[in-house]
Design an enzyme around this catalytic site. Structure first.
Site, PDB file in Angstrom:
ATOM      1  N   LYS A 186      -9.918  11.097  -3.984  1.00 28.31           N
ATOM      2  CA  LYS A 186     -10.845  10.472  -3.033  1.00 28.31           C
ATOM      3  C   LYS A 186     -10.743  11.129  -1.664  1.00 28.31           C
ATOM      4  O   LYS A 186      -9.664  11.474  -1.216  1.00 28.31           O
ATOM      5  CB  LYS A 186     -10.504   8.987  -2.909  1.00 28.31           C
ATOM      6  CG  LYS A 186     -11.318   8.243  -1.873  1.00 28.31           C
ATOM      7  CD  LYS A 186     -11.028   6.761  -1.906  1.00 28.31           C
ATOM      8  CE  LYS A 186      -9.933   6.385  -0.943  1.00 28.31           C
ATOM      9  NZ  LYS A 186      -9.660   4.949  -0.925  1.00 28.31           N
ATOM     10  N   HIS A 231       0.790  -1.222   0.000  1.00 27.30           N
ATOM     11  CA  HIS A 231       0.000   0.000   0.000  1.00 27.30           C
ATOM     12  C   HIS A 231       0.833   1.288   0.000  1.00 27.30           C
ATOM     13  O   HIS A 231       0.485   2.253  -0.659  1.00 27.30           O
ATOM     14  CB  HIS A 231      -0.959   0.008   1.193  1.00 27.30           C
ATOM     15  CG  HIS A 231      -1.877   1.177   1.174  1.00 27.30           C
ATOM     16  ND1 HIS A 231      -2.905   1.284   0.258  1.00 27.30           N
ATOM     17  CD2 HIS A 231      -1.902   2.305   1.898  1.00 27.30           C
ATOM     18  CE1 HIS A 231      -3.527   2.432   0.451  1.00 27.30           C
ATOM     19  NE2 HIS A 231      -2.942   3.063   1.438  1.00 27.30           N
ATOM     20  N   ARG A 257     -12.010  10.243   2.216  1.00 30.15           N
ATOM     21  CA  ARG A 257     -12.685   9.245   3.040  1.00 30.15           C
ATOM     22  C   ARG A 257     -13.589   9.946   4.047  1.00 30.15           C
ATOM     23  O   ARG A 257     -13.142  10.824   4.778  1.00 30.15           O
ATOM     24  CB  ARG A 257     -11.659   8.339   3.739  1.00 30.15           C
ATOM     25  CG  ARG A 257     -12.313   7.183   4.447  1.00 30.15           C
ATOM     26  CD  ARG A 257     -11.360   6.064   4.789  1.00 30.15           C
ATOM     27  NE  ARG A 257     -11.008   5.186   3.676  1.00 30.15           N
ATOM     28  CZ  ARG A 257     -11.797   4.239   3.189  1.00 30.15           C
ATOM     29  NH1 ARG A 257     -13.002   4.050   3.688  1.00 30.15           N
ATOM     30  NH2 ARG A 257     -11.400   3.488   2.186  1.00 30.15           N
TER      31      ARG A 257
END
Ligand code: R5P
Length: 284
Positions: free
Chosen positions: A183, A125, A185
């Site tokens: 994006k 990641h 969250r």
């Protein structure tokens, strides 16, 4: 010699085959109270490559890995590399709030304490670019699955347009000529995605490193469909599904493509050959 951990037996067999090496499976079981048992009653020849993913149940698989490494240590094995196809806690690679722990570093500390001198990861990641990197002090190599995933989508649908849902996946997008969205969250399950999506009449691949709750992928797939995409394809490396992710994905995607780092019904491409090749970078 390849030592196959309980979490990645099939992948270990494929890696061993690709390297023309013997693969040894450890004996394992879980006691009724949840504790882990590991046994390795074979003669071990150095150097050793341990293959063990840290997918759910992460802490159990981590215990298995540490027990395997300690067993090797007791047998006097000093030259050890690990292939960790899914590296747990990779989203905790930094301390975001005072008092927190960067748990990804803790795992590396444990590996180092047990003589691990090289690690191979896949679409880690916090290191999504293919190539060598420093895993908190351990030489490492990260393998990228993007090209394999996109090739599979092309095999299924012909020409595709690739989109990644957040800036963290920019390197993944770059590797396959894709475009990155932005994006935000909102909660653990909900995200907001913005950015231009010129996808009318196109087959769109939404490419990401992992799906956990499915919030990100489903939002991006629905957005693509709302903007007129002909097909919306979910392609991601790690099927780290949590909760209702699988059902939500099934409802939103025209096709789901993932790798064999975490086996699922969508493991349509194998990263074994790439992982095997990456172990050759180890200077044992
Ligand atoms: C986030 O930065 C990752 O690349 C994934 O997009 C995310 O971890 C997926 O999580 P979820 O499926 O819960 O949205």
């Amino acid at each position: 010699m390849i030592v196959s951990g309980p979490a990645s037996a099939e992948l270990a067999r494929k890696i061993a085959k690709a390297l023309g090496q013997e693969s040894i499976e450890v004996e394992n079981k879980t006691f009724p109270d949840g504790e882990t048992y590991i046994r390795l009653d074979k003669e071990i020849k150095e150097p050793v490559i341990v293959v063990q993913g840290l997918q759910n149940p992460q802490n159990d698989h981590l215990a298995e890995l540490i027990f395997i490494l300690d067993l090797l240590d007791r047998k006097g094995v000093k030259k050890i590399a690990c292939v960790i196809p899914y590296y747990a806690y990779a989203r905790q690679d930094k301390i975001f709030k005072p008092g927190e722990l960067d748990s990804a570093r803790t795992i590396a500390k444990l590996l180092k304490a047990f003589n691990v001198s090289f690690v191979v990861t896949c679409d880690l990641h916090f290191q999504r670019k293919e190539g060598k990197f420093d895993l908190f002090g351990i030489p490492a190599y990260n393998v990228a699955a993007s090209e394999l995933l996109v090739e599979k989508a092309k095999e299924e649908f012909g020409a595709v347009t690739v989109i990644t849902p957040d800036l963290g996946s920019t390197e993944q997008a770059k590797a396959v000529g894709g475009k990155t969205l932005s994006k935000k969250r909102l909660t653990s399950f909900e995200v907001d995605i913005s950015g231009e999506m010129d996808v009318k009449g196109k087959n769109v691949v939404i490419l990401d490193d992992m799906v956990t709750t499915g919030g990100t992928m489903v939002k991006a797939l629905n957005l693509a469909k709302a903007k007129g995409a002909t097909k919306a394809i979910a392609a991601f490396t790690h099927a780290a599904f949590a909760g209702e992710a699988n059902q939500k994905l099934k409802a939103a995607a025209d096709s789901i493509i993932t790798t064999d780092t975490i086996l699922s019904e969508y493991s349509k491409v194998s990263v074994a050959a790439k992982l095997a090749e990456a172990t050759k970078k180890w200077k044992s």
